[in-house]
Design a protein around this motif. Structure first.
Motif, PDB file in Angstrom:
ATOM      1  N   GLY A   5       0.830  -1.205   0.000  1.00  0.00           N
ATOM      2  CA  GLY A   5       0.000   0.000   0.000  1.00  0.00           C
ATOM      3  C   GLY A   5       0.862   1.253   0.000  1.00  0.00           C
ATOM      4  N   LYS A   6       1.897   1.246   0.822  1.00  0.00           N
ATOM      5  CA  LYS A   6       2.833   2.378   0.850  1.00  0.00           C
ATOM      6  C   LYS A   6       3.568   2.511  -0.479  1.00  0.00           C
ATOM      7  CE  LYS A   6       3.535   2.205   5.819  1.00  0.00           C
ATOM      8  NZ  LYS A   6       4.446   1.806   6.903  1.00  0.00           N
ATOM      9  N   ALA A   7       3.917   1.380  -1.071  1.00  0.00           N
ATOM     10  CA  ALA A   7       4.606   1.401  -2.365  1.00  0.00           C
ATOM     11  C   ALA A   7       3.699   1.983  -3.451  1.00  0.00           C
ATOM     12  CB  ALA A   7       5.052  -0.009  -2.744  1.00  0.00           C
ATOM     13  N   ARG A   8       2.432   1.622  -3.422  1.00  0.00           N
ATOM     14  CA  ARG A   8       1.472   2.175  -4.389  1.00  0.00           C
ATOM     15  C   ARG A   8       1.365   3.690  -4.236  1.00  0.00           C
ATOM     16  NH1 ARG A   8      -1.282  -2.370  -2.604  1.00  0.00           N
ATOM     17  NH2 ARG A   8      -1.439  -3.941  -4.228  1.00  0.00           N
ATOM     18  N   ARG A   9       1.248   4.125  -2.992  1.00  0.00           N
ATOM     19  CA  ARG A   9       1.121   5.563  -2.721  1.00  0.00           C
ATOM     20  C   ARG A   9       2.367   6.309  -3.205  1.00  0.00           C
ATOM     21  NH1 ARG A   9      -1.781   8.961   0.926  1.00  0.00           N
ATOM     22  NH2 ARG A   9      -2.968   7.124   1.399  1.00  0.00           N
ATOM     23  N   ARG A  10       3.543   5.769  -2.938  1.00  0.00           N
ATOM     24  CA  ARG A  10       4.780   6.411  -3.377  1.00  0.00           C
ATOM     25  C   ARG A  10       4.856   6.434  -4.905  1.00  0.00           C
ATOM     26  NH1 ARG A  10       9.368   7.399  -0.516  1.00  0.00           N
ATOM     27  NH2 ARG A  10       7.748   7.991   0.934  1.00  0.00           N
ATOM     28  N   ILE A  47       6.130  -0.680 -10.046  1.00  0.00           N
ATOM     29  CA  ILE A  47       4.907  -0.011 -10.506  1.00  0.00           C
ATOM     30  C   ILE A  47       5.252   1.124 -11.466  1.00  0.00           C
ATOM     31  CG2 ILE A  47       2.960   1.450  -9.821  1.00  0.00           C
ATOM     32  CD1 ILE A  47       2.921  -0.116  -7.154  1.00  0.00           C
ATOM     33  N   VAL A  48       6.171   1.990 -11.069  1.00  0.00           N
ATOM     34  CA  VAL A  48       6.531   3.135 -11.914  1.00  0.00           C
ATOM     35  C   VAL A  48       7.054   2.652 -13.260  1.00  0.00           C
ATOM     36  CG1 VAL A  48       8.094   5.102 -12.174  1.00  0.00           C
ATOM     37  CG2 VAL A  48       6.904   4.728  -9.994  1.00  0.00           C
ATOM     38  N   ASN A  49       7.980   1.704 -13.247  1.00  0.00           N
ATOM     39  CA  ASN A  49       8.510   1.186 -14.510  1.00  0.00           C
ATOM     40  C   ASN A  49       7.426   0.529 -15.352  1.00  0.00           C
ATOM     41  OD1 ASN A  49      11.139   2.033 -13.967  1.00  0.00           O
ATOM     42  ND2 ASN A  49      11.748   0.078 -13.080  1.00  0.00           N
ATOM     43  N   GLY A  50       6.521  -0.196 -14.699  1.00  0.00           N
ATOM     44  CA  GLY A  50       5.439  -0.862 -15.416  1.00  0.00           C
ATOM     45  C   GLY A  50       4.470   0.124 -16.042  1.00  0.00           C
ATOM     46  N   VAL A  51       4.083   1.136 -15.283  1.00  0.00           N
ATOM     47  CA  VAL A  51       3.158   2.148 -15.816  1.00  0.00           C
ATOM     48  C   VAL A  51       3.817   2.900 -16.971  1.00  0.00           C
ATOM     49  CG1 VAL A  51       1.941   4.307 -15.302  1.00  0.00           C
ATOM     50  CG2 VAL A  51       1.783   2.372 -13.715  1.00  0.00           C
ATOM     51  N   VAL A  52       5.076   3.269 -16.816  1.00  0.00           N
ATOM     52  CA  VAL A  52       5.776   3.987 -17.885  1.00  0.00           C
ATOM     53  C   VAL A  52       5.850   3.110 -19.136  1.00  0.00           C
ATOM     54  CG1 VAL A  52       8.024   4.918 -18.594  1.00  0.00           C
ATOM     55  CG2 VAL A  52       7.074   5.529 -16.365  1.00  0.00           C
TER      56      VAL A  52
END
Length: 136
Positions: A5-10, A47-52
């Motif tokens: 959850g914290k990772a998602r928020r970050r 998450i960031v790499n995946g979304v990008v």
């Protein structure tokens, strides 16, 4: 709040900041690592790499199924929440579909308008229904 959850928020914060500044989100991770002692959870980076990497496809899906809404008309935070939720739903097999949707709705409840949780739930729910055909 759980570590994920914290990772998602970050990840949401990094992606939001990059969009607002017109920069690349992965550069934001690098800058944080170089300029602070901040430890960045590996799942945040994933998450960031995946979304990008999948943003073009994700945005196409969101544009196609957001009835009456263009990406530009959506509040920026909703757009980023939907991107993160879509990536987890469609491209991360480790996260159960229901969890991906529920976590995105939870972020919308905390960080956006009163109407946003229903909007996020409806749009991600539709993508969840169509998932087999979207990724075929």
């Amino acid at each position: 709040m759980s570590a994920r959850g914290k990772a998602r928020r970050r990840a949401l914060e990094i992606l939001f900041e990059a969009e607002a500044r017109g920069t690349v989100a992965t550069d934001g991770i690098t800058a944080r690592r170089e300029s602070t002692e901040q430890v960045i959870n590996p799942y945040t980076v994933e998450i960031v790499n995946g979304v990008v990497a999948e943003q073009e496809r994700i945005d196409e899906f969101l544009s196609s199924y957001a009835q009456g809404w263009t990406l530009d008309r959506m509040p920026a935070v909703d757009r980023i929440i939907l991107r993160v939720g879509s990536w987890e739903l469609l491209f991360n097999d480790e996260i159960p579909d229901g969890v991906a949707v529920a976590e995105a709705v939870s972020m919308a409840k905390e960080m956006s308008t009163d109407a946003s949780p229903d909007f996020v739930n409806g749009l991600l729910g539709r993508l969840q229904q169509l998932k087999p055909t979207l990724l075929a």
